[in-house]
Motif scaffolding. Structure first.
Motif, PDB file in Angstrom:
ATOM      1  N   ARG A 164       0.854  -1.178   0.000  1.00  0.00           N
ATOM      2  CA  ARG A 164       0.000   0.000   0.000  1.00  0.00           C
ATOM      3  C   ARG A 164       0.894   1.233   0.000  1.00  0.00           C
ATOM      4  O   ARG A 164       2.086   1.149   0.312  1.00  0.00           O
ATOM      5  CB  ARG A 164      -0.927  -0.001   1.219  1.00  0.00           C
ATOM      6  CG  ARG A 164      -0.208  -0.024   2.555  1.00  0.00           C
ATOM      7  CD  ARG A 164      -1.183  -0.196   3.700  1.00  0.00           C
ATOM      8  NE  ARG A 164      -0.501  -0.082   4.987  1.00  0.00           N
ATOM      9  CZ  ARG A 164      -1.097  -0.244   6.165  1.00  0.00           C
ATOM     10  NH1 ARG A 164      -2.377  -0.530   6.214  1.00  0.00           N
ATOM     11  NH2 ARG A 164      -0.421  -0.123   7.288  1.00  0.00           N
ATOM     12  N   ARG A 203       0.625   5.280   1.257  1.00  0.00           N
ATOM     13  CA  ARG A 203      -0.181   6.300   1.909  1.00  0.00           C
ATOM     14  C   ARG A 203       0.684   7.491   2.315  1.00  0.00           C
ATOM     15  O   ARG A 203       0.909   7.747   3.509  1.00  0.00           O
ATOM     16  CB  ARG A 203      -0.891   5.708   3.128  1.00  0.00           C
ATOM     17  CG  ARG A 203      -1.781   4.529   2.747  1.00  0.00           C
ATOM     18  CD  ARG A 203      -2.407   3.852   3.951  1.00  0.00           C
ATOM     19  NE  ARG A 203      -3.291   2.779   3.515  1.00  0.00           N
ATOM     20  CZ  ARG A 203      -3.969   1.996   4.348  1.00  0.00           C
ATOM     21  NH1 ARG A 203      -3.856   2.159   5.651  1.00  0.00           N
ATOM     22  NH2 ARG A 203      -4.757   1.051   3.866  1.00  0.00           N
ATOM     23  N   TYR A 248      -0.971  10.207   4.697  1.00  0.00           N
ATOM     24  CA  TYR A 248      -1.196   9.724   6.060  1.00  0.00           C
ATOM     25  C   TYR A 248       0.093   9.790   6.875  1.00  0.00           C
ATOM     26  O   TYR A 248       0.106  10.339   7.989  1.00  0.00           O
ATOM     27  CB  TYR A 248      -1.723   8.285   6.026  1.00  0.00           C
ATOM     28  CG  TYR A 248      -1.775   7.628   7.385  1.00  0.00           C
ATOM     29  CD1 TYR A 248      -2.792   7.938   8.273  1.00  0.00           C
ATOM     30  CD2 TYR A 248      -0.798   6.708   7.771  1.00  0.00           C
ATOM     31  CE1 TYR A 248      -2.845   7.338   9.532  1.00  0.00           C
ATOM     32  CE2 TYR A 248      -0.844   6.109   9.019  1.00  0.00           C
ATOM     33  CZ  TYR A 248      -1.865   6.427   9.895  1.00  0.00           C
ATOM     34  OH  TYR A 248      -1.906   5.837  11.128  1.00  0.00           O
ATOM     35  N   SER A 261      -6.489   5.890   9.658  1.00  0.00           N
ATOM     36  CA  SER A 261      -6.426   6.917   8.615  1.00  0.00           C
ATOM     37  C   SER A 261      -7.773   7.581   8.399  1.00  0.00           C
ATOM     38  O   SER A 261      -7.851   8.666   7.811  1.00  0.00           O
ATOM     39  CB  SER A 261      -5.941   6.284   7.305  1.00  0.00           C
ATOM     40  OG  SER A 261      -6.756   5.188   6.949  1.00  0.00           O
ATOM     41  N   GLU A 262      -8.850   6.951   8.873  1.00  0.00           N
ATOM     42  CA  GLU A 262     -10.185   7.537   8.731  1.00  0.00           C
ATOM     43  C   GLU A 262     -10.320   8.837   9.513  1.00  0.00           C
ATOM     44  O   GLU A 262     -11.198   9.647   9.217  1.00  0.00           O
ATOM     45  CB  GLU A 262     -11.241   6.534   9.215  1.00  0.00           C
ATOM     46  CG  GLU A 262     -11.479   5.365   8.274  1.00  0.00           C
ATOM     47  CD  GLU A 262     -10.426   4.283   8.356  1.00  0.00           C
ATOM     48  OE1 GLU A 262     -10.452   3.350   7.534  1.00  0.00           O
ATOM     49  OE2 GLU A 262      -9.554   4.363   9.266  1.00  0.00           O
ATOM     50  N   LYS A 309      -5.464   6.775   2.081  1.00  0.00           N
ATOM     51  CA  LYS A 309      -5.844   5.365   2.001  1.00  0.00           C
ATOM     52  C   LYS A 309      -6.328   5.073   0.593  1.00  0.00           C
ATOM     53  O   LYS A 309      -7.036   5.895  -0.008  1.00  0.00           O
ATOM     54  CB  LYS A 309      -6.948   5.059   3.021  1.00  0.00           C
ATOM     55  CG  LYS A 309      -7.155   3.589   3.319  1.00  0.00           C
ATOM     56  CD  LYS A 309      -8.134   3.429   4.476  1.00  0.00           C
ATOM     57  CE  LYS A 309      -8.264   1.973   4.871  1.00  0.00           C
ATOM     58  NZ  LYS A 309      -9.194   1.786   6.013  1.00  0.00           N
ATOM     59  N   GLU A 310      -5.982   3.894   0.075  1.00  0.00           N
ATOM     60  CA  GLU A 310      -6.328   3.575  -1.305  1.00  0.00           C
ATOM     61  C   GLU A 310      -7.836   3.551  -1.527  1.00  0.00           C
ATOM     62  O   GLU A 310      -8.320   3.907  -2.607  1.00  0.00           O
ATOM     63  CB  GLU A 310      -5.730   2.211  -1.690  1.00  0.00           C
ATOM     64  CG  GLU A 310      -4.220   2.108  -1.545  1.00  0.00           C
ATOM     65  CD  GLU A 310      -3.793   1.905  -0.094  1.00  0.00           C
ATOM     66  OE1 GLU A 310      -4.608   1.472   0.737  1.00  0.00           O
ATOM     67  OE2 GLU A 310      -2.619   2.224   0.211  1.00  0.00           O
ATOM     68  N   THR A 311      -8.584   3.129  -0.514  1.00  0.00           N
ATOM     69  CA  THR A 311     -10.040   3.042  -0.668  1.00  0.00           C
ATOM     70  C   THR A 311     -10.721   4.411  -0.667  1.00  0.00           C
ATOM     71  O   THR A 311     -11.919   4.493  -0.927  1.00  0.00           O
ATOM     72  CB  THR A 311     -10.638   2.177   0.452  1.00  0.00           C
ATOM     73  OG1 THR A 311     -10.158   2.639   1.717  1.00  0.00           O
ATOM     74  CG2 THR A 311     -10.244   0.722   0.265  1.00  0.00           C
ATOM     75  N   TYR A 352      -2.886  -5.922   1.146  1.00  0.00           N
ATOM     76  CA  TYR A 352      -2.167  -5.819   2.415  1.00  0.00           C
ATOM     77  C   TYR A 352      -2.713  -6.796   3.451  1.00  0.00           C
ATOM     78  O   TYR A 352      -1.986  -7.234   4.337  1.00  0.00           O
ATOM     79  CB  TYR A 352      -2.279  -4.375   2.930  1.00  0.00           C
ATOM     80  CG  TYR A 352      -1.480  -4.092   4.168  1.00  0.00           C
ATOM     81  CD1 TYR A 352      -0.114  -3.826   4.094  1.00  0.00           C
ATOM     82  CD2 TYR A 352      -2.075  -4.082   5.427  1.00  0.00           C
ATOM     83  CE1 TYR A 352       0.634  -3.566   5.243  1.00  0.00           C
ATOM     84  CE2 TYR A 352      -1.346  -3.828   6.572  1.00  0.00           C
ATOM     85  CZ  TYR A 352       0.001  -3.564   6.471  1.00  0.00           C
ATOM     86  OH  TYR A 352       0.741  -3.298   7.605  1.00  0.00           O
ATOM     87  N   TYR A 396     -13.394  -2.854  -1.175  1.00  0.00           N
ATOM     88  CA  TYR A 396     -13.304  -3.691   0.027  1.00  0.00           C
ATOM     89  C   TYR A 396     -13.784  -5.117  -0.227  1.00  0.00           C
ATOM     90  O   TYR A 396     -13.643  -5.980   0.647  1.00  0.00           O
ATOM     91  CB  TYR A 396     -14.119  -3.076   1.161  1.00  0.00           C
ATOM     92  CG  TYR A 396     -13.376  -2.010   1.926  1.00  0.00           C
ATOM     93  CD1 TYR A 396     -12.284  -2.332   2.724  1.00  0.00           C
ATOM     94  CD2 TYR A 396     -13.775  -0.679   1.876  1.00  0.00           C
ATOM     95  CE1 TYR A 396     -11.602  -1.367   3.435  1.00  0.00           C
ATOM     96  CE2 TYR A 396     -13.105   0.302   2.590  1.00  0.00           C
ATOM     97  CZ  TYR A 396     -12.018  -0.049   3.370  1.00  0.00           C
ATOM     98  OH  TYR A 396     -11.350   0.920   4.081  1.00  0.00           O
ATOM     99  N   TYR A 435     -13.738   0.507   8.782  1.00  0.00           N
ATOM    100  CA  TYR A 435     -13.731   0.393   7.332  1.00  0.00           C
ATOM    101  C   TYR A 435     -15.075   0.818   6.723  1.00  0.00           C
ATOM    102  O   TYR A 435     -15.189   0.938   5.509  1.00  0.00           O
ATOM    103  CB  TYR A 435     -13.392  -1.042   6.915  1.00  0.00           C
ATOM    104  CG  TYR A 435     -12.058  -1.517   7.440  1.00  0.00           C
ATOM    105  CD1 TYR A 435     -10.895  -0.790   7.196  1.00  0.00           C
ATOM    106  CD2 TYR A 435     -11.962  -2.674   8.198  1.00  0.00           C
ATOM    107  CE1 TYR A 435      -9.675  -1.205   7.691  1.00  0.00           C
ATOM    108  CE2 TYR A 435     -10.738  -3.104   8.699  1.00  0.00           C
ATOM    109  CZ  TYR A 435      -9.599  -2.365   8.440  1.00  0.00           C
ATOM    110  OH  TYR A 435      -8.392  -2.769   8.933  1.00  0.00           O
TER     111      TYR A 435
END
Length: 473
Positions: A80, A82, A85, A154-155, A199-201, A257, A332, A342
């Motif tokens: 990943r 980031r 972050y 990271s949220e 974050k990738e998402t 990951y 996800y 998540y």
């Protein structure tokens, strides 16, 4: 408007903004603020802070870049990538050091920024008080329990970045000054780049959010095409770079990951399922108000095409939310909610679609009903919503997900830090005695890593074998 209505519904935008941000801070503090004074360092994720600070418990601003490249995934991606972050975490380490109270204060401020952005955005359409009630309901969603009861997710930055994007979008679409609209567009782009690097998402929201804002800005002639083109290239360039690194790492590893298999087939399948799930859970709500108001003869009968044309902005935002939800399900490879961190931002899109509808209906009522009647309807709905949530806060506060998670985090970190402090004191008294760490399964790895890193900040400890923190006899 009479005297009371002028006090309850002030027209001064600056006064409204100050009130909204103050009350958002109050909401955030009531839900998470106990951690500022009572919580302490924990095991999971917090070890990274001490690896940045080192034995001296200090990180000079001049060492931020070197720390970022040598001690985080930015220098050596591990499935990943980031950069935003880790940059923000290293900057926080330089600013806050080992003062855990400042770290939790930063979390509370991030939550307040997000809540304030939702309130400020919806207030234009639903009014100050009804939008405040909607914001309070957003603050109590279960997805926040696993976000704001820790320091590492990271949220946390993701919510703050999304909030900044909402504020900037409001500036772009509603400011009367071209300079402020351009500044807002730049902030939208910066928030998008930050989201993608957290974050990738978050990448679908990082790309889709500015796209929606810029499309609306073109339709309403709020920005020049040159400004949009330049900022779009910056956003796409940053997202493309992050996507390239991540895809390269995934190709080498053959899994993500978390060890899940990768491939477009499964991703597309869950994206389609997510889109259908989002539509089935929300689309029926759009028909109910129109049917109800038509039966009561409150609104004139219109062809469906005319309704869709008049409601094109609300429908466009609704479809955007469903598309973002579907993208999150695809990335996800799951449906939501999962009742964990998540769920952000996926689990927000369905509630937001409800609020878009409510804001749309509330705004449209101004054209068909007397302004005083719409005011009273807004007050009634506000009181009803606050009554329900006030009862929950009064009668079941400890059982609500976020307050419960906050209390659990305070208790857990307090026990851990007392144990760690006792161990550090013992190690200083007997520096030659080894410390034995006993592991009880693969899930203990990160906790053990956290204990080692935190303990090393007190004094370097000799670890003979993995296990729980137990002074050697």
């Amino acid at each position: 408007m009479n005297w009371l209505e002028r006090r309850l519904f002030p027209q001064d935008r600056l006064l409204n903004f100050i009130f909204i941000m103050f009350m958002s801070g109050v909401f955030s503090y009531l839900l998470t603020g106990k951690q500022i004074s009572l919580a302490n360092w924990g095991m999971i994720d917090d070890q990274e802070v001490f690896s940045y600070l080192g034995p001296s418990l200090h990180l000079a601003p001049g060492d931020i870049w070197n720390t970022l490249l040598t001690q985080t995934e930015v220098g050596t991606p591990q499935g990943r990538f980031r950069p935003a972050y880790y940059f923000l975490k290293v900057v926080e380490a330089a600013l806050f050091g080992p003062n855990v109270h400042l770290w939790y204060l930063g979390n509370t401020i991030c939550f307040a920024i997000f809540l304030g952005s939702v309130w400020w955005t919806t207030a234009r359409f639903a009014g100050l008080w009804l939008s405040g009630a909607l914001t309070a309901s957003i603050a109590l969603l279960s997805l926040w329990a696993d976000v704001w009861s820790r320091l590492g997710p990271s949220e946390i930055f993701g919510a703050a970045s999304a909030g900044v994007m909402l504020f900037a979008a409001d500036l772009v679409l509603f400011s009367g000054r071209p300079l402020l609209r351009n500044v807002g567009a730049v902030i939208v782009a910066l928030a998008a780049v930050t989201l993608a690097g957290l974050k990738e998402t978050f990448i679908p929201l990082a790309a889709g959010g500015p796209a929606l804002v810029f499309i609306l800005a073109v339709i309403e002639r709020r920005l020049s095409l040159a400004v949009i083109a330049v900022l779009s290239c910056v956003i796409l360039g940053c997202i493309g770079a992050i996507g390239f690194v991540v895809s390269k790492e995934l190709h080498v590893a053959g899994a993500d990951y978390y060890g899940k298999s990768i491939g477009p087939g499964v991703t597309l399948l869950y994206a389609v399922l997510g889109g259908l799930d989002g539509l089935l859970r929300t689309v029926w709500l759009w028909a109910l108000p129109l049917v109800f108001l038509s039966i009561l003869k409150v609104v004139p009968q219109r062809p469906l095409a005319q309704w869709m044309s008049d409601s094109r902005f609300a429908i466009g935002i609704y479809l955007f939310l469903i598309a973002m939800y579907a993208a999150q399900c695809g990335l996800y490879r799951n449906l939501f909610p999962q009742n964990m961190r998540y769920d952000f931002p996926a689990s927000l899109f369905v509630p937001f679609s409800y609020y878009v509808l409510l804001c749309y209906v509330s705004y449209q009522m101004r054209f068909y009903l007397h302004s005083r009647l719409t005011t009273y309807i807004s007050i009634f709905l506000t009181i009803a919503i606050f009554a329900v949530y006030s009862a929950r806060l009064t009668l079941r506060f400890s059982s609500m997900p976020l307050p419960q998670a906050v209390s659990a985090n305070i208790q857990k970190t307090d026990i851990f830090f007392k144990e760690l402090s006792a161990l550090a004191a013992s190690a200083k008294e007997k520096p030659r005695s080894p410390v034995i760490l006993e592991a009880y399964g693969p899930d203990a790895y990160e906790a053990l890593r956290g204990r080692q890193a935190c303990a090393s900040a007190c004094k370097p400890l000799k670890v003979r074998r993995l296990g729980s923190l137990t002074p050697a006899r």
